[in-house]
Design an enzyme around this catalytic site. Structure first.
Site, short mmCIF file in Angstrom:
data_model
loop_
_atom_site.label_atom_id
_atom_site.label_comp_id
_atom_site.label_asym_id
_atom_site.label_seq_id
_atom_site.Cartn_x
_atom_site.Cartn_y
_atom_site.Cartn_z
N ASP A 1 0.83 -1.21 0.00
CA ASP A 1 0.00 0.00 0.00
C ASP A 1 0.86 1.25 0.00
OD1 ASP A 1 -2.64 0.78 -0.27
OD2 ASP A 1 -2.81 1.35 1.84
N GLU B 1 0.36 10.91 5.30
CA GLU B 1 0.05 9.49 5.14
C GLU B 1 1.29 8.70 4.74
OE1 GLU B 1 -2.88 7.05 2.20
OE2 GLU B 1 -3.81 8.47 3.58
N GLU C 1 -11.40 5.93 -2.07
CA GLU C 1 -11.42 6.42 -0.70
C GLU C 1 -12.55 5.76 0.11
OE1 GLU C 1 -8.72 7.75 -0.14
OE2 GLU C 1 -8.68 9.92 -0.49
N GLU D 1 -9.73 -3.35 -5.69
CA GLU D 1 -9.62 -3.39 -4.23
C GLU D 1 -9.68 -4.83 -3.72
OE1 GLU D 1 -8.91 -1.15 -2.08
OE2 GLU D 1 -9.06 0.69 -3.26
#
Length: 334
Positions: free
Chosen positions: A158, A199, A251, A321
């Protein structure tokens, strides 16, 4: 094979998990429905239009009062695809105007107007969407059974994805400046972009905590494909409504996934509590709702072609995803 039956004045036709009810005092030729193809992707419109044609051919236009559609899934029964429900109902009532009052027509039209595009998609593709937001990897974090090697794999992959997400987010900001009719879009998107640097630093800190060497992480196939998908959305040929749809979906999946982890009854490992709070917190949820509002506003004004393409991008995000979670949940070692 379809099954038919009568319940009072309610004729029920069932096939392939679909239940179609026509509230009517008519006794109709149910063989018509047995011979009608039921494609789950377009059953509502096809059957609705064919039904109108059928009524016209038989010169039957009275007494049709209401139409209701339900889809039965594995363990739930819920109203599905409300936008199309009322579209079909409106089509039928326009052809059978003597059977429905003006107030009923107005109520149908008002309910159709209140149903947003994203709401329609989420109902229509609920199983696929739940496959992303309730994936076994997410559920394992929630119930505390997660294998930490899987989490570390996700962490490294990620990190690579987020670095590819940054230029994609920048392209969304540029498209909003050039194509959006609402200046507030830029403020919402910019607010999300402002957190990306923090992040990336969070990933670095977590990697250090879990002894993951980010410089040694090799992007796996699912990650490579997802990053290439993001790159394709940066093309000038991709219009803003389609791009912002993908941005919102990416998101939203993370927000709903980790918010589910935080729901009452969880057994999240202490080491992963911060991870869940990062994407599952109320502030990030509000940001995702703002993005969704932008998507619905854009698509409300868009052509049918653009809406159709945006739906494809939405589903593509969901599929990517799921594959990303699958990759993280796999048995391959770091």
């Amino acid at each position: 094979m379809s099954q038919t039956g009568f319940t009072g004045n309610f004729i029920v036709v069932s096939t392939g998990g679909w239940v179609i009810g026509f509230s009517s005092k008519l006794v109709m030729d149910l063989d018509y429905f047995r011979s009608t193809p039921f494609d789950p992707a377009c059953a509502l419109r096809v059957i609705g239009i064919d039904f109108i044609s059928h009524l016209k051919k038989r010169q039957v236009t009275s007494h049709l009062a209401e139409i209701t559609w339900l889809r039965l899934s594995y363990d739930t029964t819920s109203a599905l695809h409300i936008h199309d429900v009322h579209s079909v109902a409106t089509l039928i009532t326009n052809s059978c105007s003597d059977g429905v009052s003006e107030n009923q027509k107005q109520n149908m039209e008002e309910q159709t107007a209140k149903t947003t595009v994203t709401e329609t998609w989420l109902r229509k593709h609920r199983l696929q969407y739940n496959g992303a937001t309730r994936h076994p990897f997410i559920l394992s974090i929630r119930d505390g059974s997660v294998n930490f090697s899987s989490f570390k794999r996700w962490l490294g992959q990620d990190y690579i994805f987020v670095r590819s997400f940054v230029p994609f987010a920048a392209s969304i900001l540029m498209k909003s400046c050039k194509e959006s009719s609402d200046e507030s879009d830029m403020e919402v998107i910019l607010g999300g972009m402002a957190s990306l640097n923090e992040e990336i630093n969070w990933f670095k800190n977590e990697a250090s905590k879990f002894h993951v060497s980010l410089t040694s992480v090799v992007p796996q196939n699912a990650n490579v494909k997802y990053c290439k998908f993001l790159e394709s959305l940066m093309s000038p040929e991709i219009e803003y409504p389609m791009a912002i749809t993908a941005f919102w979906a990416i998101e939203a999946v993370y927000q709903e996934s980790f918010a589910h982890c935080l729901e009452e009854g969880n057994s999240i490992p202490q080491e992963l509590q911060e991870t869940c709070e990062r994407w599952g917190n109320a502030g990030f949820g509000a940001y995702c709702r703002s993005l969704r509002d932008i998507v619905d506003r854009c698509l409300q004004k868009a052509s049918l072609e653009v809406v159709s393409k945006a739906e494809v991008f939405f589903l593509s995000v969901v599929e990517h995803e799921v594959e990303f979670w699958n990759m993280s949940f796999g048995e391959a070692s770091m």
